[in-house]
Design a protein around this motif. Sequence first.
Motif, short mmCIF file in Angstrom:
data_model
loop_
_atom_site.label_atom_id
_atom_site.label_comp_id
_atom_site.label_asym_id
_atom_site.label_seq_id
_atom_site.Cartn_x
_atom_site.Cartn_y
_atom_site.Cartn_z
N ALA A 247 -38.12 -23.79 -61.31
CA ALA A 247 -36.96 -23.70 -61.78
C ALA A 247 -36.19 -24.96 -62.08
CB ALA A 247 -36.00 -23.12 -60.45
N ILE A 248 -36.79 -25.93 -62.76
CA ILE A 248 -36.45 -27.13 -63.38
C ILE A 248 -35.46 -26.95 -64.27
CG2 ILE A 248 -38.30 -27.66 -64.88
CD1 ILE A 248 -36.83 -30.65 -62.72
N HIS A 249 -35.57 -26.09 -64.96
CA HIS A 249 -34.38 -25.73 -66.15
C HIS A 249 -33.20 -25.28 -65.64
CE1 HIS A 249 -36.31 -22.09 -65.71
NE2 HIS A 249 -35.48 -21.57 -66.33
N VAL A 250 -33.17 -24.85 -64.41
CA VAL A 250 -31.95 -23.86 -63.93
C VAL A 250 -31.00 -25.00 -63.29
CG1 VAL A 250 -31.17 -22.00 -62.84
CG2 VAL A 250 -33.33 -21.81 -63.66
N LYS A 251 -29.79 -24.94 -63.79
CA LYS A 251 -28.76 -25.69 -63.13
C LYS A 251 -28.25 -25.17 -61.64
CE LYS A 251 -27.25 -28.54 -66.75
NZ LYS A 251 -26.10 -29.40 -67.17
N ARG A 252 -27.73 -25.89 -61.12
CA ARG A 252 -27.31 -25.51 -59.75
C ARG A 252 -26.27 -24.30 -59.57
NH1 ARG A 252 -25.38 -30.78 -56.70
NH2 ARG A 252 -27.00 -31.63 -57.98
N GLU A 253 -25.54 -24.59 -60.70
CA GLU A 253 -24.21 -23.61 -60.72
C GLU A 253 -24.81 -22.28 -61.09
OE1 GLU A 253 -24.08 -26.50 -62.49
OE2 GLU A 253 -22.69 -27.37 -61.46
N GLU A 254 -25.73 -22.25 -62.01
CA GLU A 254 -26.50 -21.19 -62.26
C GLU A 254 -27.25 -20.37 -61.09
OE1 GLU A 254 -27.87 -21.60 -66.80
OE2 GLU A 254 -28.82 -22.92 -65.29
N VAL A 255 -27.74 -21.26 -60.22
CA VAL A 255 -28.36 -20.79 -58.88
C VAL A 255 -27.27 -20.18 -57.97
CG1 VAL A 255 -29.80 -21.29 -56.88
CG2 VAL A 255 -30.37 -22.55 -59.20
N GLY A 256 -26.21 -20.92 -57.90
CA GLY A 256 -25.11 -20.47 -57.15
C GLY A 256 -24.51 -19.17 -57.49
N GLU A 257 -24.35 -18.78 -58.81
CA GLU A 257 -24.08 -17.42 -59.28
C GLU A 257 -24.94 -16.46 -58.98
OE1 GLU A 257 -23.13 -17.75 -63.42
OE2 GLU A 257 -21.79 -19.78 -63.03
N LEU A 258 -26.30 -16.85 -58.95
CA LEU A 258 -27.31 -15.70 -58.73
C LEU A 258 -27.42 -15.35 -57.31
CD1 LEU A 258 -30.21 -14.41 -59.81
CD2 LEU A 258 -31.43 -16.54 -58.85
N PHE A 259 -27.27 -16.36 -56.51
CA PHE A 259 -27.27 -16.43 -54.98
C PHE A 259 -26.09 -15.54 -54.42
CE2 PHE A 259 -30.94 -19.50 -53.04
CZ PHE A 259 -31.46 -18.92 -54.21
N GLU A 260 -24.93 -15.57 -55.06
CA GLU A 260 -23.72 -14.97 -54.92
C GLU A 260 -24.00 -13.55 -55.09
OE1 GLU A 260 -20.15 -16.18 -57.08
OE2 GLU A 260 -19.19 -14.64 -56.23
N ARG A 261 -24.64 -13.33 -56.27
CA ARG A 261 -24.87 -11.84 -56.70
C ARG A 261 -25.91 -11.24 -55.88
NH1 ARG A 261 -25.54 -13.28 -61.83
NH2 ARG A 261 -27.62 -12.87 -61.90
N GLU A 262 -27.02 -12.01 -55.53
CA GLU A 262 -28.03 -11.45 -55.08
C GLU A 262 -28.13 -11.78 -53.47
OE1 GLU A 262 -30.53 -9.75 -56.57
OE2 GLU A 262 -29.99 -9.96 -58.58
N LEU A 263 -27.52 -12.62 -52.77
CA LEU A 263 -27.62 -12.94 -51.45
C LEU A 263 -26.27 -12.89 -50.72
CD1 LEU A 263 -30.44 -15.83 -51.77
CD2 LEU A 263 -30.72 -13.36 -51.43
N GLY A 264 -25.32 -12.93 -51.50
CA GLY A 264 -23.96 -12.82 -51.04
C GLY A 264 -23.55 -14.07 -50.29
N THR A 265 -23.59 -15.18 -51.13
CA THR A 265 -23.32 -16.68 -50.80
C THR A 265 -22.15 -16.77 -51.43
OG1 THR A 265 -24.13 -17.48 -52.77
CG2 THR A 265 -25.46 -17.63 -50.92
N GLU A 266 -21.24 -17.70 -50.87
CA GLU A 266 -19.94 -18.13 -51.27
C GLU A 266 -19.57 -18.11 -52.83
OE1 GLU A 266 -19.28 -20.93 -47.31
OE2 GLU A 266 -18.67 -21.48 -49.46
#
Lengths: 472, 198
Positions: A151-170
Motif C-alpha cells: 500500500a506504498i501508494h496509499v495516503k494515510r488519509e485514504e486509509v483513515g477513510e477506508l477504516f472508518e467505513r470498514e472497521l468503524g474507526t473515528e
Amino acid sequence: MSTHSKAAEAFIADSERTAWHNRALWFVREKRDRMARSIPEWEALRDAAAHTKMHTITHLAYYLEMFERNAVANGIHVHWAKDAQEHNETVYRILSEHGARHLIKSKSMLSEECGLTPYLEERGIEAVESDLGERIMQLMHRPPSHIVLPAIHVKREEVGELFERELGTEHGNSDPTYLTHAARKHLREKFLHADAAMTGVNFAVASSGAFTVCTNEGNADMGTSFPKLHIAIMGLEKVIPDYDALALYTRLLARSATGQHSTTYTTHYKRPVEGQEIHVIIVDNGRSRILANPAHLNMLRCLRCGSCMNTCPVYRRSGGYSYSYFIPGPLGINLGMLASPKLYSGNVSACSLCMSCSNVCPVKIDLGEQIYLWRQQLDSLGLANPVKKGIVKVLNTALRNPGMFHFCVRAGRLGEKIAPRGLLYCGANAWGRDRELPKFTSRTFEQIWKEELSSTAAGSPETVPEDSSTNI
Amino acid sequence: MTSKDTILEALRANSPAPLERGPLGFTPMTFEDPLAEFRERVVKAAAARCFLLEEGRAASDAVAAIVRRTYPDAKRIASSLPEAAACATFNPDELKDPRSLAGTDIAIVRGAFGVAENGAVWIPRTFRHKALLFIPEALVILLDRTQIVCTMHEAYSREDFDTYDFGSFIAGPSKTADIEQALVIGAHGPRDVSVILL
C-alpha cells in the motif's frame, strides 16, 4: 506510446503525489544503503548468494526431491502443481477435505500470480489477507502496487477513510499508530476464528525439509498458531540447498528489502506440532520453462525483496499500477516478458537503462541488462512500435547516404528558424512531447573534424587539443 | 504421469550445465565484544529492551523484579520456566486450546542463543503452543549471556541447531510501516519485547 507511459499519465498528473511516492521509496532505498555499508563483506555476500542460487538452479530437480524426501520424513505433506490452475485446485481440495471455510492468509506473491483469492471466494471460502498493507488493498478491492510494501501508494488519509467505513474507526483520524492498532484488533478476531492458514515460503531448506517465512508483523505466525491446517505455497525456485545457504539469504533479505538487519520474525517450520497439519505445494507455473532460457535464467535467483523497485527512477515516479503485469518495476518487466511478451511488452520501455536495479539486487540479477535484451527482441517478436520502427527506417536511409544527411541537416537548421512551433511539436514528434528539442549547432562535427582536428588526431592521438573534451 | 514427474522431467530436460557450489569466498564479520554488540542491536535495531540480570540474587526474584518494574499493569503472566516462578500466574502448557491464550499480558520464554549482527534471539519451541510467542501483549525472553553468536553463519552452524520442530528468530516487537512508511510497533504480535540476559 507504451501501455506503461499511458497508464503513468494518470499517476503523474498529480505532481505532489508523484514526488511523495518517489520520496517514500527513496527513503527505503537509503535505509538499504546504510545496511549494506554496515557489513564489510556485503559485496562478497552478494557474490556468494548469487553463485549459490546459480548452483541451486542448475540442480533444481535434485534439491526439490531432497526437500520433499526430508519434509515428508518430518511429517509434512508435499504436493506438486504444474500451473496456477492445479495450484488453486489443490488448495481448494485440501481446504474441502478439512471442511475449512475461513482461510487466513499471509502475503504471498504466488497467490497473486495464481489468482487464488477470487478462485476461493467463488467457491464460498473466505480468504482474508493478514499483512496490514495487503489487508488495506483487499478492503480497497485493489491489487498491491509493490511486492513488499503493498500500500506504498496509499495516503494515510485514504486509509483513515477506508477504516472508518470498514472497521468503524473515528472520523478524521488518520494517525498510522491508531489505524494500525484498529487493524490489529480487527484481524485478531480473524486469526482466532480461521480454520485454515496459508503462508508463502521465503526459503525451503532441502537438507532439512524445513521452510522459512519472514515477516515484520508476525501475521504469518499468528495465522498458523490457531487453526489445525497450514498450507504453505512455494514457487519451485524457493528451494535452497542447506542452512549454510540460508545464512546468506537471511543476511541479505531484510537489509535489501526494507533496510533492517533482519525481519522481526524469521520463522522456521520443520514438523507439524500437536495435531496440526502442514501441506506444502510446490508450483511450477512456467518456471521450468525459464530454466531453458539462458538469457533470462537469472530471474530464477530472485528473492522477491523488492529492492529493484525501491531504487528504480521510473517505478518511483510512476507507481505500481502503471505496469500491466501484476509485479511492477524492473522485476515485473522481466517476469512479465517471460510470462507473455504479447501481453506485457508495453512495460519494457519503463526503463532508463540506469542499471541501478542490477546494482542493488542482493543476488546480482542483471535486471536492467535483461530489459535491454528484451527491447532488442521486440521486432522479431512482432511487437515493435510501428512509428518508432518507421523513424528508424528513415534514419537508417539518411545516415547511410552523406548527400541526404547533409541535406537533412540544412533542412533542420532552416526548419528550426522558420517552422511554426505547432508543426515542430506535432503528434508525430513523440520525443518533443515532454521535452524541448535541442538547438542545432552552427557547425557539424564533420566540419569541426575537417577544419581543426583531422591533421593532429590522425598522426598522434596523444596530441588531441586540450579543450577537445568540451566537444564530446 | 503425475505432476511431480512432469515438473521434474521438465527441470532435468531444461537444466543448464551444472555449476559447482564453490567456497564461501569471504570471512564473515566478527565483533570484539559480541555480547555488547548484541545488547546494542537488541535495543537499536530490534526496538526491544535488554536487561542484564543482577548477579548474586536468585534468578527467580531478579526476573520477577524486572517484569514488575517494566510491566506494572500486567495481570496474566504465562510461563512454565523455573526462573519465572515468582511472577508467572499460570502455566500455558496446561491449556488445551491455544486460543485460550488470548488476553495473556506477558509470556516468559527461553531463547537458545542471540545473534549479535541483528539483535535476534533464536527461540525453538520448548512449550506446548507456539501461539505463546505471538499472542501476548509483551514477550520476555530469558537468554544465557554466554550464548551469543556474531552472525547468521555462526547461528546456523551450531551443532544442535536443526533439532527444533518449530522455531523463530525474533528481533524485537511486532512492527509494520505499511501506512506511509511510518513505523508502528505492535502490528499483530507482542507490542513490547524484553531480553533478560542470565
